[in-house]
Motif scaffolding. Structure first.
Motif, short mmCIF file in Angstrom:
data_model
loop_
_atom_site.label_atom_id
_atom_site.label_comp_id
_atom_site.label_asym_id
_atom_site.label_seq_id
_atom_site.Cartn_x
_atom_site.Cartn_y
_atom_site.Cartn_z
N TYR A 60 12.62 -14.54 0.39
CA TYR A 60 12.62 -13.19 0.96
C TYR A 60 11.81 -13.22 2.26
N PRO A 61 12.33 -12.65 3.35
CA PRO A 61 11.64 -12.75 4.65
C PRO A 61 10.28 -12.08 4.65
N ARG A 62 9.35 -12.68 5.38
CA ARG A 62 8.03 -12.07 5.55
C ARG A 62 8.16 -10.77 6.34
N PRO A 63 7.24 -9.84 6.14
CA PRO A 63 7.26 -8.64 6.98
C PRO A 63 6.98 -9.00 8.43
N LYS A 64 7.68 -8.33 9.34
CA LYS A 64 7.50 -8.58 10.77
C LYS A 64 7.29 -7.26 11.50
N GLY A 65 6.76 -7.34 12.71
CA GLY A 65 6.63 -6.15 13.54
C GLY A 65 5.81 -5.08 12.87
N ILE A 66 6.34 -3.87 12.84
CA ILE A 66 5.61 -2.73 12.28
C ILE A 66 5.33 -2.91 10.80
N GLU A 67 6.24 -3.60 10.09
CA GLU A 67 6.03 -3.82 8.66
C GLU A 67 4.82 -4.72 8.43
N LEU A 68 4.64 -5.71 9.29
CA LEU A 68 3.47 -6.59 9.17
C LEU A 68 2.19 -5.84 9.50
N VAL A 69 2.26 -4.96 10.50
CA VAL A 69 1.11 -4.13 10.85
C VAL A 69 0.73 -3.24 9.67
N ILE A 70 1.73 -2.64 9.04
CA ILE A 70 1.48 -1.78 7.87
C ILE A 70 0.86 -2.59 6.74
N PHE A 71 1.38 -3.79 6.51
CA PHE A 71 0.87 -4.64 5.44
C PHE A 71 -0.61 -4.96 5.67
N LEU A 72 -0.93 -5.48 6.86
CA LEU A 72 -2.30 -5.90 7.13
C LEU A 72 -3.25 -4.71 7.23
N SER A 73 -2.80 -3.63 7.86
CA SER A 73 -3.65 -2.43 7.98
C SER A 73 -3.92 -1.83 6.62
N GLY A 74 -2.88 -1.79 5.78
CA GLY A 74 -3.05 -1.24 4.44
C GLY A 74 -4.06 -2.03 3.63
N LYS A 75 -3.98 -3.36 3.70
CA LYS A 75 -4.94 -4.19 2.98
C LYS A 75 -6.36 -3.98 3.52
N ALA A 76 -6.48 -3.90 4.83
CA ALA A 76 -7.80 -3.72 5.44
C ALA A 76 -8.42 -2.39 5.01
N VAL A 77 -7.64 -1.32 5.05
CA VAL A 77 -8.16 0.00 4.65
C VAL A 77 -8.51 0.00 3.17
N PHE A 78 -7.64 -0.59 2.35
CA PHE A 78 -7.90 -0.61 0.90
C PHE A 78 -9.18 -1.36 0.57
N PHE A 79 -9.34 -2.56 1.09
CA PHE A 79 -10.53 -3.36 0.79
C PHE A 79 -11.80 -2.71 1.35
N THR A 80 -11.66 -2.01 2.48
CA THR A 80 -12.81 -1.30 3.03
C THR A 80 -13.24 -0.16 2.12
N LEU A 81 -12.26 0.61 1.64
CA LEU A 81 -12.57 1.75 0.77
C LEU A 81 -13.03 1.30 -0.61
N ALA A 82 -12.36 0.26 -1.14
CA ALA A 82 -12.64 -0.16 -2.51
C ALA A 82 -13.90 -1.01 -2.63
N ILE A 83 -14.19 -1.82 -1.61
CA ILE A 83 -15.30 -2.76 -1.70
C ILE A 83 -16.33 -2.55 -0.58
N GLY A 84 -15.86 -2.49 0.66
CA GLY A 84 -16.75 -2.48 1.82
C GLY A 84 -17.72 -1.31 1.85
N ILE A 85 -17.22 -0.10 1.86
CA ILE A 85 -18.09 1.08 1.92
C ILE A 85 -19.01 1.19 0.70
#
Length: 371
Positions: free
Chosen positions: A205-230
Motif C-alpha cells: 500500500y503506498p505511503r502517504p504523500k503530500g498533504i496526507e504525509l503532512v497530516i500523518f506527521l502533524s497528527g503524531k506530533a500533536v498527539f505525542f505532545t498532548l499525551a506525553i510532552g505537556i
C-alpha cells in the motif's frame, strides 16, 4: 488442524474479489430508505443533532484533559480523570471521526475531512484508518485474509479458517486485556511500521504523500505532545506513563468490545472463499447482514455513546448516512429482511452481546472447532 487462508498481498488482488449479483432485496431496501428521507424531510447528513453532539464531546475531552493535567493532585483524582479522558477519546473515535471518515458527517467534503482527521489527534492515522476500516473491514467483513479487524496474528483464532495454537484455549479470557492494549500498539508501532515499509500490514500500500504525509506527521506530533510532552512538564515520568496507559487502555477496551461484539458472535456466518475462485456466494448486502449483529437498540445511552454502532447492521448497509438516523431506519431494514427471508440478528442488551462473543471465542479456541 485448520490452516490459515493465505492473505492477498496487493490491492489489485483484493479488488478482484467479487460478490454475487444484487437481488431485488438490495433494490427494495435502498428504495425504502430513500423514500423515508424524502417523505420525512430528514437530512442524511449535516444533522443538527450531530453538530451539537460534536460540541458536547469535544468540550468533555478538553475539560477532562485539562483537569487531569493541571488540577489532579491525588492519585484517585488522576485515576478517575484518566478513565474519563479515555472515555472522551473513545467518543471522538466512535462519533466524530467515524462519521467523517465515511463521508456521513456532512455533504461538504472538507468538513468530512476535518472530522476524519480528529482520529490523528487521538493517536491513530486517518490515512491508514480509511484503508483498514472503510475498505478492508466494510467491504470484506469477516473474510479471513481481508478483514483486518479479525486478524490478531497468533494471539487469537477468530475464524474457523485461521490456524489454531494451544494457547487459544484461553483466548476467551486473555483477549479482553489484549483489546485494551491495541490502540497503544497502533499509535506507537503499526502506523510507523506501515509508513516505513510501504505496506498496510501484509498488503502493499503506498505511503502517504503530500498533504496526507503532512497530516500523518502533524497528527503524531500533536498527539505525542498532548499525551506525553505537556504532562511531563508538570508531573513525573511514571505518573505520566501510568495515566497515559490508563487512558489508552480505556480507549482500546471500549473500541475492542464494540467492534468485536458487532461481528464476532455465536450465530455469525463465516464465509469460506472457494479455493480457485474470487467470487463470494452471497450478494454484498446479505453478506453484511449475515456477519453483523445489533445490540442494545432500546438503550438510548449506549446508542448515543457508541455513535449508533449498536445499529451495526444499518451502519454496514448505509455507512454514508449519519448515525443519528440509524434508529429511525432500523425498522425499515428489519422489515425488509423479514420479507425476503434474511435473518436480522440482534441482542437485547450489551451483556447478551458480550456473552455471545465470549462463547464464540471459547468455541474457536478449541482445536476441533470449525463451527
Amino acid at each position: 488442524m485448520t490452516q490459515t487462508v493465505f492473505p492477498p498481498l496487493t490491492m489489485e488482488s483484493i479488488r478482484k474479489l467479487k460478490f454475487a449479483q444484487n437481488t431485488e432485496f438490495r433494490a427494495a431496501l435502498n428504495r425504502r430508505v430513500e423514500d423515508f428521507f424524502k417523505t420525512t424531510g430528514r437530512k442524511k447528513r449535516d444533522c443538527p443533532q450531530m453538530y451539537l453532539k460534536t460540541v458536547i464531546i469535544l468540550v468533555s475531552l478538553v475539560v477532562s484533559y485539562l483537569s487531569l493535567v493541571f488540577f489532579a493532585q491525588q492519585w484517585w483524582q488522576a485515576l478517575i480523570l484518566s478513565i474519563v479522558v479515555g472515555i472522551a477519546v473513545s467518543e471522538v473515535g466512535f462519533n466524530i471521526q467515524h462519521d467523517g471518515s465515511h463521508n456521513a458527517y456532512s455533504d461538504i467534503p472538507w468538513v468530512n475531512k476535518m472530522m476524519a482527521m480528529s482520529i490523528d489527534l487521538i493517536g491513530l492515522s486517518s490515512y491508514y484508518w480509511k484503508i483498514g476500516h472503510n475498505v478492508l473491514h466494510h467491504q470484506y467483513v469477516n473474510l479471513t485474509g481481508y478483514d483486518q479487524d479479525i486478524d490478531l496474528g497468533i494471539l487469537a483464532r477468530k475464524t474457523p479458517s485461521q490456524q489454531w495454537f494451544p494457547h487459544h484455549r484461553w483466548q476467551h479470557y486473555y483477549l479482553w486485556f489484549v483489546y485494551g492494549l491495541y490502540t497503544v500498539e497502533w499509535s506507537w508501532i503499526n502506523d510507523f511500521e506501515n509508513l516505513f515499509r510501504g505496506k498496510f500490514y501484509h498488503i502493499d500500500y503506498p505511503r502517504p504523500k503530500g498533504i496526507e504525509l503532512v497530516i500523518f506527521l502533524s497528527g503524531k506530533a500533536v498527539f505525542f505532545t498532548l499525551a506525553i510532552g505537556i504532562p511531563l512538564i508538570f508531573h513525573s515520568f511514571w505518573n505520566v506513563l501510568l495515566c497515559y496507559f490508563l487512558v489508552q487502555f480505556t480507549f482500546g477496551t471500549l473500541r475492542g468490545i464494540v467492534c468485536a461484539t458487532a461481528h464476532e458472535f455465536e450465530e455469525v456466518t463465516f464465509t469460506k472463499l472457494p479455493e480457485e475462485s474470487n467470487m463470494v456466494e452471497s450478494e454484498w448486502a446479505v453478506h453484511q447482514i449475515e456477519n453483523t449483529v445489533n445490540f442494545a437498540n432500546h438503550n438510548n445511552f449506549v446508542t448515543w455513546f457508541t455513535g449508533g454502532l449498536t445499529f451495526q447492521i444499518e451502519h454496514h448497509l448505509f455507512p454514508n448516512i449519519c448515525h443519528v438516523n440509524y434508529p429511525l431506519i432500523a425498522p425499515l431494514v428489519e422489515e425488509t429482511c423479514n420479507e425476503f427471508g434474511i435473518k436480522y440478528q440482534k441482542y437485547e442488551s450489551v451483556g447478551d452481546a458480550l456473552l455471545s462473543h465470549f462463547r464464540l471465542l471459547r468455541r474457536l479456541g478449541k482445536s476441533s472447532s470449525t463451527l
